[in-house]
Write an enzyme that holds these catalytic residues in place. Structure first.
Site, PDB file in Angstrom:
ATOM      1  N   CYS A   1       0.823  -1.374   0.023  1.00  0.00           N
ATOM      2  CA  CYS A   1      -0.090  -0.054  -0.179  1.00  0.00           C
ATOM      3  C   CYS A   1       0.802   1.300   0.104  1.00  0.00           C
ATOM      4  O   CYS A   1       0.576   2.296  -0.629  1.00  0.00           O
ATOM      5  CB  CYS A   1      -0.982   0.112   1.211  1.00  0.00           C
TER       6      CYS A   1
ATOM      7  N   HIS B   1      -2.393   1.512   7.098  1.00  0.00           N
ATOM      8  CA  HIS B   1      -2.920   1.500   5.367  1.00  0.00           C
ATOM      9  C   HIS B   1      -2.553   3.025   4.922  1.00  0.00           C
ATOM     10  O   HIS B   1      -2.704   3.894   5.642  1.00  0.00           O
ATOM     11  CB  HIS B   1      -4.314   1.108   5.259  1.00  0.00           C
TER      12      HIS B   1
ATOM     13  N   ASP C   1      -7.063   5.988  -3.481  1.00  0.00           N
ATOM     14  CA  ASP C   1      -6.333   4.925  -2.918  1.00  0.00           C
ATOM     15  C   ASP C   1      -6.348   3.920  -4.188  1.00  0.00           C
ATOM     16  O   ASP C   1      -7.213   3.440  -4.862  1.00  0.00           O
ATOM     17  CB  ASP C   1      -7.181   4.174  -1.984  1.00  0.00           C
TER      18      ASP C   1
ATOM     19  N   ASN D   1     -13.118   5.001  10.802  1.00  0.00           N
ATOM     20  CA  ASN D   1     -14.063   5.200  11.983  1.00  0.00           C
ATOM     21  C   ASN D   1     -15.171   4.270  12.202  1.00  0.00           C
ATOM     22  O   ASN D   1     -16.292   4.238  12.940  1.00  0.00           O
ATOM     23  CB  ASN D   1     -14.870   6.427  11.698  1.00  0.00           C
TER      24      ASN D   1
ATOM     25  N   GLU E   1     -12.665  11.053  18.737  1.00  0.00           N
ATOM     26  CA  GLU E   1     -13.378   9.665  18.785  1.00  0.00           C
ATOM     27  C   GLU E   1     -14.236   9.839  20.133  1.00  0.00           C
ATOM     28  O   GLU E   1     -13.780  10.380  21.127  1.00  0.00           O
ATOM     29  CB  GLU E   1     -12.156   8.617  18.834  1.00  0.00           C
TER      30      GLU E   1
END
Length: 766
Positions: free
Chosen positions: A331, A398, A421, A461, A520
């Site tokens: 990645c 990632h 991505d 998330n 968060e």
């Protein structure tokens, strides 16, 4: 103008040209000679009765490039037939004639700008401009225009306006000169120029969809050719140095070939939404035999391990030369090459690392982990609610890219940074591509906005949900618990400014977590997830089920933060009974090596026990892990996963805790041993101390420094146990510049040690 009817022939002819030119440049590098071509202008003597002709066109490539923030492109130094410009700007050319020419009354000069194999004025891939002698532009910024800047009897300096939405890529130019009264074309003189003009996106232009207002950001996200990619585990991720090298002479031709191979139609090459989406597709090899073939199992005998690469130049050059996917990448390699391609064509871009990145396979916005009645995790042949699909997973890290653009296809406020991505995880519209997904859409849980917002939102998330077999539950599983805080632990990118040498320094990294989600656990963060969940049936199912277990025993696994390679460590789980009755707890601790994708590699060790906890009593279970036990079982990136599974006999409550971390490797130290001066040998020393009780074998050092030296691999002798590796070499600066030397060391036993040093090359007078 002549067209090439067969688009595949167009691609092959373009690829052959770029391959030939690249071979020429590399041969010159090997011979250590500079290109010193001169274009002589023929001064044919003609009399006044001869038709007017164009003798030459000076494209003023370097002067125009400097005005377009393009002076760093090495093609301008290496080739005389290349111009690099940005759309929305203007550029000057000087046309020289064989005789006196009157552009206002007697002669007519036309300029043709053509793009792609079948240029057409209707779709914006061809422009026909007539030089009328006017001194001012009279067309708006969306249209090609030309004016006379200076005029002499036998030459004219013209200024040409490039539309702000012009297709990005390689343009050709032709000129036609004729007498104004010529009806049969007898006086017509057509000159097709050999000049290749690269036109790029223009983040300096307010009308361009890629406009970026702040100069420090443009310097970092467009012009900076060396950076860092963060890899590892939270909270000890390290910055791995990477040479993007977007100005290297091999890169722009490679980018053009990629756009051709990605089959982006010529009229859409100026669309900042379609172009990066295509880049995310063509950098992986899954659908179109793109640039890089991914591999994650550690078997790289038929290619190069991902840790070998120090930058994008060697990868793109190999791809242009062979037209075959380069083996291998992961990645962070995909993202680094995407960053190079985006910056090369003018798209502001940055590399982004998500620590504890979720791979949600069924759109539930949860990472689901399933356990049997005894609290053992299902790993193989599991038949849960999604038996046919892949298992959800959490990658230690990632890496993807943010690209900056306006989003005219979305409501106001959704422009700015967008995620793309290139790592082939899930298909989008039937192929392996992802994005652009708006940060703001991700942050607000707007699942319906293009492109691929649900997938990226889950990456940063998702909740981790633990399920246990329950014959009375509707789906055969009851929800034990959920963790709102594990996924998207931290989102990092390189900060604006110089790249620092140390991999673990924090001064050159930026935490951008809040650009992707609110704090968060906050009300705003929960609202984002619930807003998204309402649009997904699978998510509604996961979020509606409450925990059914009695939770009167508290568990905690102590995080392991920094373990230098070669040292021992231990796992500790704490259990506290907060209820009023005795509780019997069975605990199992395991340590295993793991790939960074979360896939298990090898078991290292385990410990288990049974405890009786009285009310308010606390006990611990520890598992020591020795260097001699874990080192032989490490795989690339040296990551270890710790898992604790605890069951409370009296309440049937099951608790699962885990920790992932990367064993710390030493940094490469790079030092200059002489002053850096043009045309004088520059001494460089590379060193590190071997921390292992093993010798390092099959050692190599890769050195890369754009503007100073192209990627170079140097075999090294073995490094004994606990010894210091030192290698010295000389580089030969050819011009004044600021550059960065990046080096990566690899051996069988110890891989991916990186370091860098910033260098200012002075003139001999300085």
């Amino acid at each position: 103008m002549a067209f090439i009817d067969n688009v595949s022939d167009w691609f092959e002819s373009l690829a052959d040209r770029f391959r030939r030119e690249n071979d020429e440049l590399r041969r010159e590098d090997r011979e250590n000679e500079l290109i010193n071509e001169t274009n002589e202008i023929a001064n044919d003597a003609t009399d006044a009765s001869q038709p007017a002709k164009i003798l030459s066109v000076d494209f003023k490539a370097k002067e125009n490039a400097a005005n377009h923030h393009c002076e760093k492109y090495e093609l301008l130094e290496r080739r005389k037939d290349v111009s690099v410009l940005r759309r929305g700007g203007t550029f000057l050319i000087t046309v020289t004639f064989n005789k006196t020419v009157d552009l206002k009354k007697q002669h007519q000069l036309k300029i043709y700008m053509s793009f792609g194999p079948r240029p057409n004025t209707q779709n914006g891939t061809q422009a026909v401009m007539t030089v009328s002698g006017k001194m001012m532009f009279d067309k708006n910024h969306e249209i090609w225009d030309v004016r006379v800047d200076e005029k002499s009897p036998t030459s004219a300096t013209l200024e040409i306006q490039i539309p702000t939405e012009a297709p990005v890529g390689l343009w050709s130019t032709a000129f036609e000169l004729a007498d104004r009264g010529d009806k049969d074309g007898a006086s017509r003189h057509l000159m097709r120029s050999e000049q290749m003009t690269y036109i790029l996106f223009n983040p300096w232009n307010k009308r361009d969809y890629t406009y970026m207002a702040e100069e420090p950001k443009r310097e970092e996200y467009i012009l900076n050719d060396v950076g860092k990619v963060w890899i590892g585990s939270y909270p000890t991720a390290r910055g791995r140095h990477w040479v993007f090298g977007q100005f290297d002479d091999a890169v722009l031709p490679a980018c053009i070939l990629l756009m051709e191979k990605a089959k982006v139609s010529p009229e859409n090459r100026g669309d900042p939404i379609r172009v990066p989406r295509a880049i995310s597709r063509i950098v992986n090899s899954n659908d179109d035999n793109g640039v890089i073939m991914g591999r994650w199992d550690g078997n790289y005998e038929d290619g190069s391990p991902p840790t070998k690469w120090t930058g994008s130049i060697a990868i793109l050059e190999q791809y242009v030369s062979t037209q075959k996917p380069v083996r291998y990448g992961q990645c962070w390699v995909f993202a680094a090459v995407v960053n190079t391609v985006c910056r090369a064509i003018g798209l502001p871009a940055r590399v982004v690392t998500n620590l504890n990145s979720a791979h949600d396979t069924n759109g539930s916005l949860t990472i689901d982990e399933y356990f049997d009645k005894d609290g053992e995790e299902y790993r193989y042949n599991f038949t849960g609610p999604n038996p046919e699909g892949e298992r959800d997973s959490i990658w230690n890290f990632h890496v993807w890219n943010d690209v900056w653009m306006a989003r005219p296809d979305l409501p106001d406020g959704y422009g700015g940074w967008q995620v793309i991505d290139a790592t082939p995880q899930e298909t989008s519209d039937g192929v392996y591509q992802c994005g652009p997904a708006s940060h703001e859409a991700i942050r607000q849980g707007q699942m319906h906005f293009k492109y691929d917002v649900p997938f990226v939102l889950a990456e940063v998330n998702a909740d981790v949900v633990h399920w246990q077999v329950d014959d009375g539950a509707p789906d055969g599983f009851k929800k034990l618990s959920s963790n709102q805080f594990h996924v998207g632990k931290q989102v990092l990118t390189k900060a604006i400014g110089d790249v620092e040498s140390g991999g673990f320094n924090k001064n050159d990294r930026e935490d951008i977590t809040q650009e992707y989600k609110p704090n968060e656990g906050s009300r705003a963060e929960r609202l984002t997830l619930y807003t998204a969940a309402r649009r997904s049936r699978a998510a509604r199912h996961a979020f509606r089920l409450p925990s059914e277990a009695i939770e009167d025993v508290e568990f905690n696994i102590k995080d392991v933060e920094r373990v230098p390679i070669g040292e021992d460590f231990s796992i500790t789980v704490t259990m506290k009974n907060v209820g009023d009755a005795n509780r019997t707890v069975t605990s199992l601790l395991t340590a295993s090596s793991t790939y960074y994708t979360g896939a298990k590699a090898y078991p290292i060790t385990r410990a288990e026990g049974e405890f009786v906890l009285k009310p308010n009593e606390t006990k611990t279970l520890s598992l020591p892990v020795k260097y001699k036990d874990y080192f032989p079982l490490l795989v690339e990136h040296a990551m270890i996963k710790l898992v604790a599974i605890c069951n409370v006999k009296e309440t049937s409550f099951s608790w699962v805790g885990e920790d992932k971390f990367q064993v710390i490797k030493p940094d490469m130290i790079i030092e200059l041993t002489t002053e850096a001066v043009v045309d004088q040998p520059l001494g460089v020393r590379f060193s590190f101390s071997n921390p292992l009780s093993n010798s390092l074998t099959k050692c190599s050092l890769v050195v890369d420094a754009p503007g100073l030296v192209r990627p170079k691999t140097i075999p090294l002798s073995n490094v004994p146990s606990k010894a210091k590796m030192v290698h010295e070499m000389k580089l030969y600066p050819k011009k004044e510049t600021n550059c960065t030397i990046v080096a990566t060391f690899n051996s069988i036993e110890l891989r991916d040690l990186t370091g860098c040093v910033n260098v200012t090359i002075l003139s001999t007078e300085g």
